[in-house]
Design an enzyme around this catalytic site. Structure first.
Site, PDB file in Angstrom:
ATOM      1  N   LYS A 183      -7.551   3.873   1.890  1.00  0.00           N
ATOM      2  CA  LYS A 183      -7.941   2.907   2.929  1.00  0.00           C
ATOM      3  C   LYS A 183      -8.281   3.665   4.217  1.00  0.00           C
ATOM      4  O   LYS A 183      -9.235   3.334   4.910  1.00  0.00           O
ATOM      5  CB  LYS A 183      -6.846   1.887   3.207  1.00  0.00           C
ATOM      6  CG  LYS A 183      -7.399   0.768   4.086  1.00  0.00           C
ATOM      7  CD  LYS A 183      -6.360  -0.106   4.705  1.00  0.00           C
ATOM      8  CE  LYS A 183      -5.477   0.527   5.700  1.00  0.00           C
ATOM      9  NZ  LYS A 183      -5.928   0.487   7.084  1.00  0.00           N
ATOM     10  N   ASP A 184      -7.488   4.699   4.495  1.00  0.00           N
ATOM     11  CA  ASP A 184      -7.779   5.571   5.639  1.00  0.00           C
ATOM     12  C   ASP A 184      -8.556   6.772   5.109  1.00  0.00           C
ATOM     13  O   ASP A 184      -8.060   7.911   5.118  1.00  0.00           O
ATOM     14  CB  ASP A 184      -6.476   6.007   6.300  1.00  0.00           C
ATOM     15  CG  ASP A 184      -5.700   4.822   6.841  1.00  0.00           C
ATOM     16  OD1 ASP A 184      -6.241   4.102   7.685  1.00  0.00           O
ATOM     17  OD2 ASP A 184      -4.570   4.591   6.384  1.00  0.00           O
ATOM     18  N   GLY A 189       0.837  -1.204   0.000  1.00  0.00           N
ATOM     19  CA  GLY A 189       0.000   0.000   0.000  1.00  0.00           C
ATOM     20  C   GLY A 189       0.870   1.252   0.000  1.00  0.00           C
ATOM     21  O   GLY A 189       0.665   2.179  -0.775  1.00  0.00           O
ATOM     22  N   HIS A 190       1.889   1.252   0.886  1.00  0.00           N
ATOM     23  CA  HIS A 190       2.824   2.390   0.919  1.00  0.00           C
ATOM     24  C   HIS A 190       3.597   2.485  -0.398  1.00  0.00           C
ATOM     25  O   HIS A 190       3.820   3.577  -0.913  1.00  0.00           O
ATOM     26  CB  HIS A 190       3.854   2.217   2.043  1.00  0.00           C
ATOM     27  CG  HIS A 190       3.277   2.226   3.422  1.00  0.00           C
ATOM     28  ND1 HIS A 190       3.304   1.133   4.247  1.00  0.00           N
ATOM     29  CD2 HIS A 190       2.663   3.214   4.125  1.00  0.00           C
ATOM     30  CE1 HIS A 190       2.757   1.442   5.409  1.00  0.00           C
ATOM     31  NE2 HIS A 190       2.341   2.689   5.363  1.00  0.00           N
ATOM     32  N   SER A 239      -2.280  -3.400   5.265  1.00  0.00           N
ATOM     33  CA  SER A 239      -2.159  -2.557   6.454  1.00  0.00           C
ATOM     34  C   SER A 239      -1.011  -3.079   7.298  1.00  0.00           C
ATOM     35  O   SER A 239      -0.791  -4.301   7.370  1.00  0.00           O
ATOM     36  CB  SER A 239      -3.462  -2.641   7.258  1.00  0.00           C
ATOM     37  OG  SER A 239      -3.251  -2.181   8.574  1.00  0.00           O
ATOM     38  N   GLN A 262      -9.046   9.827   7.320  1.00  0.00           N
ATOM     39  CA  GLN A 262      -7.776  10.560   7.458  1.00  0.00           C
ATOM     40  C   GLN A 262      -7.512  11.418   6.216  1.00  0.00           C
ATOM     41  O   GLN A 262      -7.155  12.595   6.314  1.00  0.00           O
ATOM     42  CB  GLN A 262      -6.638   9.558   7.667  1.00  0.00           C
ATOM     43  CG  GLN A 262      -5.260  10.179   7.568  1.00  0.00           C
ATOM     44  CD  GLN A 262      -4.157   9.221   7.972  1.00  0.00           C
ATOM     45  OE1 GLN A 262      -3.926   8.998   9.159  1.00  0.00           O
ATOM     46  NE2 GLN A 262      -3.460   8.645   7.004  1.00  0.00           N
TER      47      GLN A 262
HETATM   48  O1  PAF Z   1      -1.403   6.922   7.904  1.00  0.00           O
HETATM   49  C1  PAF Z   1      -0.396   6.975   8.642  1.00  0.00           C
HETATM   50  O2  PAF Z   1       0.518   6.149   8.544  1.00  0.00           O
HETATM   51  C2  PAF Z   1      -0.286   8.078   9.677  1.00  0.00           C
HETATM   52  O3  PAF Z   1      -1.512   8.377  10.238  1.00  0.00           O
HETATM   53  C3  PAF Z   1       0.403   9.346   9.144  1.00  0.00           C
HETATM   54  C4  PAF Z   1      -0.399  10.009   8.045  1.00  0.00           C
HETATM   55  C5  PAF Z   1       1.793   9.005   8.624  1.00  0.00           C
HETATM   56  C6  PAF Z   1       0.566  10.362  10.286  1.00  0.00           C
HETATM   57  O4  PAF Z   1       1.320   9.860  11.325  1.00  0.00           O
END
Ligand code: PAF
Length: 286
Positions: free
Chosen positions: A149-150, A36-37, A185, A153
């Site tokens: 996914k978040d 995902g990253h 995740s 956020q």
């Molecule tokens: O999604 C995340 O990994 C965290 O919430 C983030 C955006 C790096 C902030 O710490």
């Protein structure tokens, strides 16, 4: 690939890159990097000239009973992955420099943070927006990349960026899934074999919800009940925290399923608190 640990040094590098006319892309992470990253990084790589990834497990976004201490950490593995993806700079700040003694300034987005995860994780989004605002001031990117996914956020950060006039484009990147549908995740690391087998049913539950909507259901309460029943049956190791049907603009729960909506859920499986969502357009013809 440069590894930077000091705030001043990071700011200096970003300023230099800006002076050279480079477009800076930023991927904030808490490490334990997964596909995902890597998808966020690849998107940043395509769209920008100088890609910065931050790795910082942010203490102020964890509640007192949450997993800050146990959160998976793998700095060397993360550096390797970043190198392979052609990242230009990894920023790994020290917690003591990010939060100096008497740190007392916070960024808070109202409204959007009240429901969904915000309801069950008091202070969480305040911690996220505070650290992201700090990272924006340190990395000074042109574009910043966050996963759908978040979803809450992502929307909260978009709102903060607009409200505080950060001159940054916040880009949402689609959720990356395992072959069986489980959303990637870092917290999937906590799942044991039995739990891992049940976890894909969370995404299946969302798809089941979509199917029910496609068949004509418009009552959000009834739909939630159906999805919860599906989870209870297929994820006996799970403990549902919430299943919600919300308007994608304001994240308010809907009574009638209509417009651009999101079905979102949070379920504990063992120690892992897993979240997932799907977005749908429900526009009935008259
Ligand atoms: O999604 C995340 O990994 C965290 O919430 C983030 C955006 C790096 C902030 O710490």
């Amino acid at each position: 690939m440069i590894i930077v640990r000091e705030i001043k040094k990071m700011q200096k590098i970003s300023d230099e890159k800006r002076r050279e006319g480079k477009i800076i892309g930023f991927v904030p992470t808490m490490g334990a990097l997964h596909e995902g990253h890597l998808e966020l990084i690849r998107t940043a790589r395509k769209k920008t000239d100088f890609v910065v990834v931050s790795i910082f497990v942010n203490p102020i976004q964890f509640g007192p009973k949450e997993d800050y201490r146990d959160y998976p950490r793998d700095e060397e593995g993360d550096f390797e992955k970043c190198k392979r993806e052609g990242v230009d700079c990894v920023f790994v700040p020290h917690v003591g420099e990010m939060y100096e003694e008497n740190f007392s300034t916070y960024v808070e987005v109202e409204g959007l943070t009240e429901g969904l995860c915000g309801k069950y994780r008091p202070g969480h989004f305040r911690g996220v927006t505070t650290v992201v605002a700090k990272l924006f001031n340190i990395v000074r990117p042109h574009l910043a990349f966050f996963g759908w996914k978040d979803a809450q956020q992502l929307l909260v950060i978009k709102r903060m960026t607009r409200d505080l006039n950060f001159d940054i484009e916040v880009v949402g990147v689609e959720t990356v899934r395992e072959k069986d549908g489980l959303a990637m995740s870092s917290r999937n690391w906590y799942l044991n074999e039995g739990e891992r087998k049940q976890a894909p049913y969370l995404y299946k539950a969302l798809l089941y919800g979509k199917e029910i909507i496609e068949k004509g259901e418009r009552n959000a309460e009834k739909l939630k009940e159906e999805i919860k029943k599906f989870i209870s049956k297929n994820v006996p190791l799970g403990k549902i925290q919430y299943v919600e049907i919300v308007d994608i603009e304001n994240l308010k729960p809907l009574k009638k399923i209509k417009g651009d909506i999101m079905i979102a859920l949070a379920v504990f499986i063992g120690k892992a608190r897993l979240i997932d969502n799907i977005r749908l357009k429900v526009h009935d013809r008259r």
